[in-house]
Motif scaffolding. Sequence first.
Motif, PDB file in Angstrom:
ATOM      1  N   GLY A   1     -20.589 -26.623 -35.782  1.00 49.47           N
ATOM      2  CA  GLY A   1     -19.996 -25.711 -36.756  1.00 49.47           C
ATOM      3  C   GLY A   1     -20.846 -25.643 -38.013  1.00 49.47           C
ATOM      4  O   GLY A   1     -21.533 -26.598 -38.374  1.00 49.47           O
ATOM      5  N   ALA A   2     -20.782 -24.518 -38.675  1.00 47.99           N
ATOM      6  CA  ALA A   2     -21.599 -24.294 -39.868  1.00 47.99           C
ATOM      7  C   ALA A   2     -21.285 -25.295 -40.972  1.00 47.99           C
ATOM      8  O   ALA A   2     -22.178 -25.713 -41.715  1.00 47.99           O
ATOM      9  N   ASP A   3     -20.025 -25.702 -41.082  1.00 46.92           N
ATOM     10  CA  ASP A   3     -19.640 -26.639 -42.138  1.00 46.92           C
ATOM     11  C   ASP A   3     -20.256 -28.018 -41.949  1.00 46.92           C
ATOM     12  O   ASP A   3     -20.456 -28.748 -42.917  1.00 46.92           O
ATOM     13  N   GLU A   4     -20.554 -28.402 -40.726  1.00 48.90           N
ATOM     14  CA  GLU A   4     -21.109 -29.721 -40.430  1.00 48.90           C
ATOM     15  C   GLU A   4     -22.627 -29.712 -40.243  1.00 48.90           C
ATOM     16  O   GLU A   4     -23.225 -30.766 -40.036  1.00 48.90           O
ATOM     17  N   ALA A   5     -23.248 -28.550 -40.321  1.00 46.17           N
ATOM     18  CA  ALA A   5     -24.683 -28.445 -40.061  1.00 46.17           C
ATOM     19  C   ALA A   5     -25.506 -29.257 -41.057  1.00 46.17           C
ATOM     20  O   ALA A   5     -26.471 -29.926 -40.670  1.00 46.17           O
ATOM     21  N   THR A   6     -25.140 -29.236 -42.321  1.00 47.96           N
ATOM     22  CA  THR A   6     -25.887 -29.999 -43.328  1.00 47.96           C
ATOM     23  C   THR A   6     -25.798 -31.486 -43.047  1.00 47.96           C
ATOM     24  O   THR A   6     -26.792 -32.214 -43.166  1.00 47.96           O
ATOM     25  N   GLU A   7     -24.628 -31.943 -42.657  1.00 50.41           N
ATOM     26  CA  GLU A   7     -24.464 -33.361 -42.329  1.00 50.41           C
ATOM     27  C   GLU A   7     -25.301 -33.747 -41.107  1.00 50.41           C
ATOM     28  O   GLU A   7     -25.931 -34.806 -41.081  1.00 50.41           O
ATOM     29  N   LEU A   8     -25.329 -32.887 -40.101  1.00 46.15           N
ATOM     30  CA  LEU A   8     -26.139 -33.154 -38.914  1.00 46.15           C
ATOM     31  C   LEU A   8     -27.614 -33.233 -39.277  1.00 46.15           C
ATOM     32  O   LEU A   8     -28.328 -34.135 -38.820  1.00 46.15           O
ATOM     33  N   ALA A   9     -28.084 -32.326 -40.112  1.00 47.26           N
ATOM     34  CA  ALA A   9     -29.484 -32.354 -40.543  1.00 47.26           C
ATOM     35  C   ALA A   9     -29.796 -33.665 -41.261  1.00 47.26           C
ATOM     36  O   ALA A   9     -30.836 -34.292 -41.021  1.00 47.26           O
ATOM     37  N   ALA A  10     -28.894 -34.113 -42.124  1.00 53.07           N
ATOM     38  CA  ALA A  10     -29.090 -35.375 -42.850  1.00 53.07           C
ATOM     39  C   ALA A  10     -29.098 -36.557 -41.888  1.00 53.07           C
ATOM     40  O   ALA A  10     -29.892 -37.496 -42.055  1.00 53.07           O
ATOM     41  N   GLU A  11     -28.226 -36.536 -40.886  1.00 51.77           N
ATOM     42  CA  GLU A  11     -28.198 -37.614 -39.893  1.00 51.77           C
ATOM     43  C   GLU A  11     -29.521 -37.684 -39.133  1.00 51.77           C
ATOM     44  O   GLU A  11     -30.053 -38.771 -38.891  1.00 51.77           O
ATOM     45  N   ARG A  12     -30.052 -36.537 -38.765  1.00 51.00           N
ATOM     46  CA  ARG A  12     -31.325 -36.515 -38.034  1.00 51.00           C
ATOM     47  C   ARG A  12     -32.469 -37.023 -38.894  1.00 51.00           C
ATOM     48  O   ARG A  12     -33.296 -37.814 -38.440  1.00 51.00           O
ATOM     49  N   GLN A  13     -32.498 -36.607 -40.133  1.00 51.82           N
ATOM     50  CA  GLN A  13     -33.563 -37.063 -41.020  1.00 51.82           C
ATOM     51  C   GLN A  13     -33.468 -38.571 -41.236  1.00 51.82           C
ATOM     52  O   GLN A  13     -34.473 -39.273 -41.212  1.00 51.82           O
ATOM     53  N   ALA A  14     -32.267 -39.084 -41.420  1.00 47.40           N
ATOM     54  CA  ALA A  14     -32.074 -40.524 -41.609  1.00 47.40           C
ATOM     55  C   ALA A  14     -32.476 -41.302 -40.355  1.00 47.40           C
ATOM     56  O   ALA A  14     -33.106 -42.363 -40.447  1.00 47.40           O
ATOM     57  N   ALA A  15     -32.149 -40.783 -39.178  1.00 50.99           N
ATOM     58  CA  ALA A  15     -32.507 -41.464 -37.937  1.00 50.99           C
ATOM     59  C   ALA A  15     -34.018 -41.573 -37.778  1.00 50.99           C
ATOM     60  O   ALA A  15     -34.541 -42.630 -37.397  1.00 50.99           O
ATOM     61  N   VAL A  16     -34.724 -40.511 -38.109  1.00 56.47           N
ATOM     62  CA  VAL A  16     -36.191 -40.523 -38.008  1.00 56.47           C
ATOM     63  C   VAL A  16     -36.778 -41.467 -39.048  1.00 56.47           C
ATOM     64  O   VAL A  16     -37.657 -42.285 -38.744  1.00 56.47           O
ATOM     65  N   ARG A  17     -36.288 -41.383 -40.273  1.00 59.06           N
ATOM     66  CA  ARG A  17     -36.796 -42.255 -41.338  1.00 59.06           C
ATOM     67  C   ARG A  17     -36.600 -43.721 -40.989  1.00 59.06           C
ATOM     68  O   ARG A  17     -37.528 -44.529 -41.088  1.00 59.06           O
ATOM     69  N   GLU A  18     -35.409 -44.073 -40.519  1.00 59.07           N
ATOM     70  CA  GLU A  18     -35.129 -45.461 -40.154  1.00 59.07           C
ATOM     71  C   GLU A  18     -36.007 -45.919 -38.997  1.00 59.07           C
ATOM     72  O   GLU A  18     -36.498 -47.049 -39.006  1.00 59.07           O
ATOM     73  N   ALA A  19     -36.216 -45.061 -38.023  1.00 61.62           N
ATOM     74  CA  ALA A  19     -37.058 -45.426 -36.889  1.00 61.62           C
ATOM     75  C   ALA A  19     -38.518 -45.620 -37.299  1.00 61.62           C
ATOM     76  O   ALA A  19     -39.196 -46.506 -36.785  1.00 61.62           O
ATOM     77  N   LEU A  20     -38.987 -44.820 -38.235  1.00 60.06           N
ATOM     78  CA  LEU A  20     -40.376 -44.956 -38.695  1.00 60.06           C
ATOM     79  C   LEU A  20     -40.562 -46.208 -39.543  1.00 60.06           C
ATOM     80  O   LEU A  20     -41.626 -46.818 -39.527  1.00 60.06           O
ATOM     81  N   LEU A  21     -39.549 -46.555 -40.289  1.00 62.07           N
ATOM     82  CA  LEU A  21     -39.663 -47.750 -41.136  1.00 62.07           C
ATOM     83  C   LEU A  21     -39.515 -49.004 -40.320  1.00 62.07           C
ATOM     84  O   LEU A  21     -40.019 -50.030 -40.592  1.00 62.07           O
TER      85      LEU A  21
END
Length: 80
Positions: free
Chosen positions: A60-80
Amino acid sequence: TDGAPHAFAIEPIPFAVGRGELDDAGRQRVAEIARIVDKNESLLVITQPQLTAEDVAEVGADEATELAAERQAAVREALL
């Protein structure tokens, strides 16, 4: 393609539709990126979360920003 002349893009990190956590394919891609960065410590990695129309339809459009943030955090944590 929009970066500085010395910039280059890496293939996107795959995520399952509507999901914010890395699966096996995503972890493999992050590992490939980590190997590149380890060999070239002067590289600066900039992550930009991307959502497809299917992702937005799933969460849903209302949750899209949260999903984007979750993906960015997952990548950042995996790289660190």
